[in-house]
Design a protein around this motif. Structure first.
Motif, PDB file in Angstrom:
ATOM      1  N   VAL A  63      25.245 -61.801  81.687  1.00  0.00           N
ATOM      2  CA  VAL A  63      25.020 -61.343  80.325  1.00  0.00           C
ATOM      3  C   VAL A  63      23.973 -60.236  80.291  1.00  0.00           C
ATOM      4  CG1 VAL A  63      24.289 -62.038  78.028  1.00  0.00           C
ATOM      5  CG2 VAL A  63      25.679 -63.581  79.404  1.00  0.00           C
ATOM      6  N   ASN A  64      22.893 -60.423  81.003  1.00  0.00           N
ATOM      7  CA  ASN A  64      21.785 -59.461  80.962  1.00  0.00           C
ATOM      8  C   ASN A  64      21.750 -58.626  82.234  1.00  0.00           C
ATOM      9  OD1 ASN A  64      20.901 -60.281  78.460  1.00  0.00           O
ATOM     10  ND2 ASN A  64      19.575 -61.855  79.292  1.00  0.00           N
ATOM     11  N   VAL A  65      22.616 -57.647  82.292  1.00  0.00           N
ATOM     12  CA  VAL A  65      22.645 -56.738  83.428  1.00  0.00           C
ATOM     13  C   VAL A  65      21.767 -55.545  83.095  1.00  0.00           C
ATOM     14  CG1 VAL A  65      24.117 -55.281  84.859  1.00  0.00           C
ATOM     15  CG2 VAL A  65      24.967 -57.469  84.007  1.00  0.00           C
ATOM     16  N   VAL A  66      20.791 -55.268  83.961  1.00  0.00           N
ATOM     17  CA  VAL A  66      19.880 -54.145  83.737  1.00  0.00           C
ATOM     18  C   VAL A  66      20.641 -52.846  83.975  1.00  0.00           C
ATOM     19  CG1 VAL A  66      17.744 -53.037  84.495  1.00  0.00           C
ATOM     20  CG2 VAL A  66      17.881 -55.515  84.404  1.00  0.00           C
ATOM     21  N   ARG A  67      20.498 -51.931  83.031  1.00  0.00           N
ATOM     22  CA  ARG A  67      21.155 -50.624  83.157  1.00  0.00           C
ATOM     23  C   ARG A  67      20.578 -49.867  84.344  1.00  0.00           C
ATOM     24  NH1 ARG A  67      19.808 -47.129  78.991  1.00  0.00           N
ATOM     25  NH2 ARG A  67      21.590 -45.860  79.474  1.00  0.00           N
ATOM     26  N   ASN A 157      16.294 -45.563  76.257  1.00  0.00           N
ATOM     27  CA  ASN A 157      15.969 -46.328  77.461  1.00  0.00           C
ATOM     28  C   ASN A 157      16.153 -47.831  77.254  1.00  0.00           C
ATOM     29  OD1 ASN A 157      15.196 -46.577  80.127  1.00  0.00           O
ATOM     30  ND2 ASN A 157      13.024 -46.712  79.634  1.00  0.00           N
ATOM     31  N   HIS A 158      17.364 -48.237  76.871  1.00  0.00           N
ATOM     32  CA  HIS A 158      17.659 -49.664  76.725  1.00  0.00           C
ATOM     33  C   HIS A 158      17.663 -50.319  78.096  1.00  0.00           C
ATOM     34  CE1 HIS A 158      18.744 -49.295  72.507  1.00  0.00           C
ATOM     35  NE2 HIS A 158      19.328 -48.156  72.836  1.00  0.00           N
ATOM     36  N   LYS A 159      17.103 -51.508  78.167  1.00  0.00           N
ATOM     37  CA  LYS A 159      17.001 -52.196  79.457  1.00  0.00           C
ATOM     38  C   LYS A 159      18.322 -52.819  79.869  1.00  0.00           C
ATOM     39  CE  LYS A 159      14.139 -55.378  82.054  1.00  0.00           C
ATOM     40  NZ  LYS A 159      12.899 -56.170  82.051  1.00  0.00           N
ATOM     41  N   PHE A 160      19.013 -53.459  78.933  1.00  0.00           N
ATOM     42  CA  PHE A 160      20.230 -54.188  79.260  1.00  0.00           C
ATOM     43  C   PHE A 160      21.455 -53.476  78.720  1.00  0.00           C
ATOM     44  CE2 PHE A 160      16.874 -57.419  78.871  1.00  0.00           C
ATOM     45  CZ  PHE A 160      16.855 -57.846  80.204  1.00  0.00           C
ATOM     46  N   GLN A 161      22.585 -53.713  79.405  1.00  0.00           N
ATOM     47  CA  GLN A 161      23.828 -53.110  78.953  1.00  0.00           C
ATOM     48  C   GLN A 161      24.388 -53.849  77.783  1.00  0.00           C
ATOM     49  OE1 GLN A 161      26.617 -51.808  81.805  1.00  0.00           O
ATOM     50  NE2 GLN A 161      25.104 -51.524  83.379  1.00  0.00           N
TER      51      GLN A 161
END
Length: 161
Positions: A63-67, A157-161
């Motif tokens: 669910v929380n994949v770092v971009r 600069n969003h952290k997660f996709q």
């Protein structure tokens, strides 16, 4: 020759006396836009519920994949102090989001100005040239919008996709 700038409601209501005296046209248009957005949001919720209910979602997907484009400084994780992870200051993120909002409002204003110019140039004379110019305008603004949105998302600069 009509002037370049008219009363804003005249763009929506038209020049005809019978249309200009009908105040319901603009109200109906606004209600239609709001209804369309609400229907879209409700459909998304319904679709998410049904995917979950029928177990069609892939549980192996994280669910929380770092971009990969995420930039930040290595700091201790607020959840587990023994882990170092990338963080980005919230004040910088809010600044970029505010800039994105301003740019999007300016882009909306540009679309309104271009549409008003198109209406003033062609008015009641809808022919193949008017249709071609409108399609060129829409395609150009779409390409500019796509480029601007990609740039702004990377700046936010969003952290997660």
């Amino acid at each position: 020759r009509r002037g370049m700038w008219k009363h804003p409601f005249q763009l929506f209501l038209g020049d005809d006396e019978s249309e200009a005296t009908n105040p319901h046209l603009l109200g109906f248009s606004i209600i239609l836009v709001i209804w369309g957005q609400l229907a879209f949001n409700l459909w998304d919720q319904e679709q998410a519920f049904l995917l979950s209910h029928w177990e069609l979602q892939d549980d192996t997907e994280q669910v929380n994949v770092v971009r990969p484009e995420f930039r930040g400084t290595l700091e201790h994780s607020p959840v587990d102090r023994s882990i170092m992870e990338l963080h980005y200051p919230s004040w910088k993120r809010r600044l970029w989001v505010m800039l994105s909002d301003i740019v999007m409002l300016l882009f909306c204003a540009l679309v309104i100005v271009c549409t008003a110019a198109w209406i003033n140039m062609f008015g009641q004379k809808m022919d193949i040239v008017a249709a071609f110019m409108l399609s060129v305008q829409i395609s150009t603004l779409e390409q500019v919008y796509f480029y601007v949105v990609m740039l702004l998302v990377n700046l936010e600069n969003h952290k997660f996709q």
